[in-house]
Motif scaffolding. Structure first.
Motif, PDB file in Angstrom:
ATOM      1  N   LEU A 141       0.825  -1.211   0.000  1.00 16.26           N
ATOM      2  CA  LEU A 141       0.000   0.000   0.000  1.00 16.26           C
ATOM      3  C   LEU A 141       0.858   1.260   0.000  1.00 16.26           C
ATOM      4  N   THR A 142       0.589   2.124  -0.971  1.00 18.06           N
ATOM      5  CA  THR A 142       1.283   3.413  -1.094  1.00 18.06           C
ATOM      6  C   THR A 142       0.246   4.504  -1.313  1.00 18.06           C
ATOM      7  N   LYS A 143       0.441   5.639  -0.647  1.00 22.64           N
ATOM      8  CA  LYS A 143      -0.460   6.770  -0.827  1.00 22.64           C
ATOM      9  C   LYS A 143       0.344   8.043  -0.975  1.00 22.64           C
ATOM     10  N   ARG A 144       0.092   8.750  -2.100  1.00 18.69           N
ATOM     11  CA  ARG A 144       0.758  10.024  -2.369  1.00 18.69           C
ATOM     12  C   ARG A 144      -0.276  11.142  -2.415  1.00 18.69           C
TER      13      ARG A 144
ATOM     14  N   ASP B 198       4.580   1.164   0.387  1.00 17.34           N
ATOM     15  CA  ASP B 198       4.747  -0.290   0.403  1.00 17.34           C
ATOM     16  C   ASP B 198       4.416  -0.892   1.770  1.00 17.34           C
ATOM     17  N   VAL B 199       3.278  -0.482   2.337  1.00 19.19           N
ATOM     18  CA  VAL B 199       2.830  -1.046   3.610  1.00 19.19           C
ATOM     19  C   VAL B 199       2.164  -2.393   3.352  1.00 19.19           C
TER      20      VAL B 199
ATOM     21  N   SER C 175      -2.681   4.997  -3.920  1.00 15.84           N
ATOM     22  CA  SER C 175      -1.933   5.343  -5.129  1.00 15.84           C
ATOM     23  C   SER C 175      -1.329   4.105  -5.762  1.00 15.84           C
ATOM     24  N   ALA C 176      -1.024   3.114  -4.925  1.00 15.65           N
ATOM     25  CA  ALA C 176      -0.505   1.826  -5.393  1.00 15.65           C
ATOM     26  C   ALA C 176      -0.801   0.803  -4.317  1.00 15.65           C
ATOM     27  N   GLY C 177      -0.789  -0.476  -4.702  1.00 18.16           N
ATOM     28  CA  GLY C 177      -1.082  -1.534  -3.752  1.00 18.16           C
ATOM     29  C   GLY C 177      -2.578  -1.719  -3.566  1.00 18.16           C
TER      30      GLY C 177
END
Length: 285
Positions: free
Chosen positions: A27-30, A44-45, A79-81
């Motif tokens: 998990l990524t958040k921007r 990258d959690v 944002s990703a993941g």
């Protein structure tokens, strides 16, 4: 340690009133800053919360703890993941989730009873049944006789009891708690922690609990996750091998086993707290 599952791994979806497994993968958040720059809150959690498990997340200020909860609830998109609840990817507001915040989230113009009834009413419960259910929950949190009061007429601890009743009345699969007792005095906090554990033992929802209080994390949890300074990611995971039910949380804090666990977790957390302080102090210089 936290169990990791392959991306896209499927599990059978639980019934609506059963605790749900939470799978967070890469998990990524921007976010965009006011100046138009990109800020990465978490990166990258990856972690898993088993059904009915009480998991605390601790880390320095600004490490993305609240951002992680927002992804699980579906209030924000990654944002990703990915985040999965009960084997299903979260792509909107997650069903069966209750959220308890640090700040009072009660409607000031509604009575205590009306505040607790909101959840069942929104789910279509007839008013008579919702009233009876809310009255029962107010009794369970020690507020029988205060049904007609308004939030401003209650102490901070009493308002937290109302918020807890409102969060648990729908028997949630997942309970998200963002520093819910952070603003309380030490004595009231200890009482609320013990009451939370008593109610959680009855319902056993899966819990993600954010706190800056390491003692609180150890006293309440089955598992403590340490996040790094910004951008936040999982640094360490500690299983809390303390027997349940734990009774009075204020008393177990003096036990040798508790102090040993707390000390080992602090060794991991201390470096991140120091690093975060140096980052903010450098930015302010």
């Amino acid at each position: 340690m936290v169990e990791h599952r392959p991306r896209g791994a499927a599990t059978a979806a639980p019934a609506a009133d059963e605790p749900a497994r939470i799978d967070i993968v890469g998990l990524t958040k921007r976010f965009l800053t006011p100046k138009g720059d990109t800020f990465t809150a978490i990166r990258d959690v990856t972690l898993t919360v088993e059904p009915g498990q009480f998991c605390a997340i601790v880390g320095p200020t600004g490490c993305g703890k609240s951002t992680t909860l927002a992804q699980v609830s579906g209030l924000e998109r990654p944002s990703a993941g990915s985040v999965s609840v009960g084997g299903r990817i979260v792509d909107g507001i997650t069903s069966g989730v209750s959220y308890m915040f640090q700040a009072d989230s009660l409607f000031p113009w509604k009575t205590v009873l009306a505040n607790v009834m909101i959840g069942p009413i929104l789910l279509g419960t007839p008013k008579k049944e919702a009233t009876a259910l809310a009255l029962d929950w107010l009794r369970r949190v020690g507020l029988a006789g205060f049904e007609d009061r308004y939030p401003h007429q209650l102490s901070g601890g009493m308002r937290k009891r109302v918020a807890m009743a409102a969060a648990l009345i729908n028997n949630p699969r997942i309970l998200l708690m963002d520093e819910p007792f952070g603003a309380l005095d030490v004595q009231t906090k200890a009482i609320m922690q013990t009451e939370l554990l008593t109610l959680w033992e009855e319902l056993r929802p899966s819990v993600l609990f954010i706190t800056h209080d390491l003692d609180e994390a150890v006293a309440l949890s089955d598992r403590v996750v340490i996040m790094t300074s910004s951008p936040g990611t999982v640094k360490d995971v500690f299983d809390i091998d303390l027997p349940r039910p734990r009774g009075n949380v204020q008393e177990i804090r003096h036990e040798e086993k508790f102090l040993d666990i707390q000390g080992r977790i602090w060794e991991s957390l201390r470096d991140e707290v120091t690093r975060a302080y140096e980052q903010t102090a450098g930015a302010a210089a």
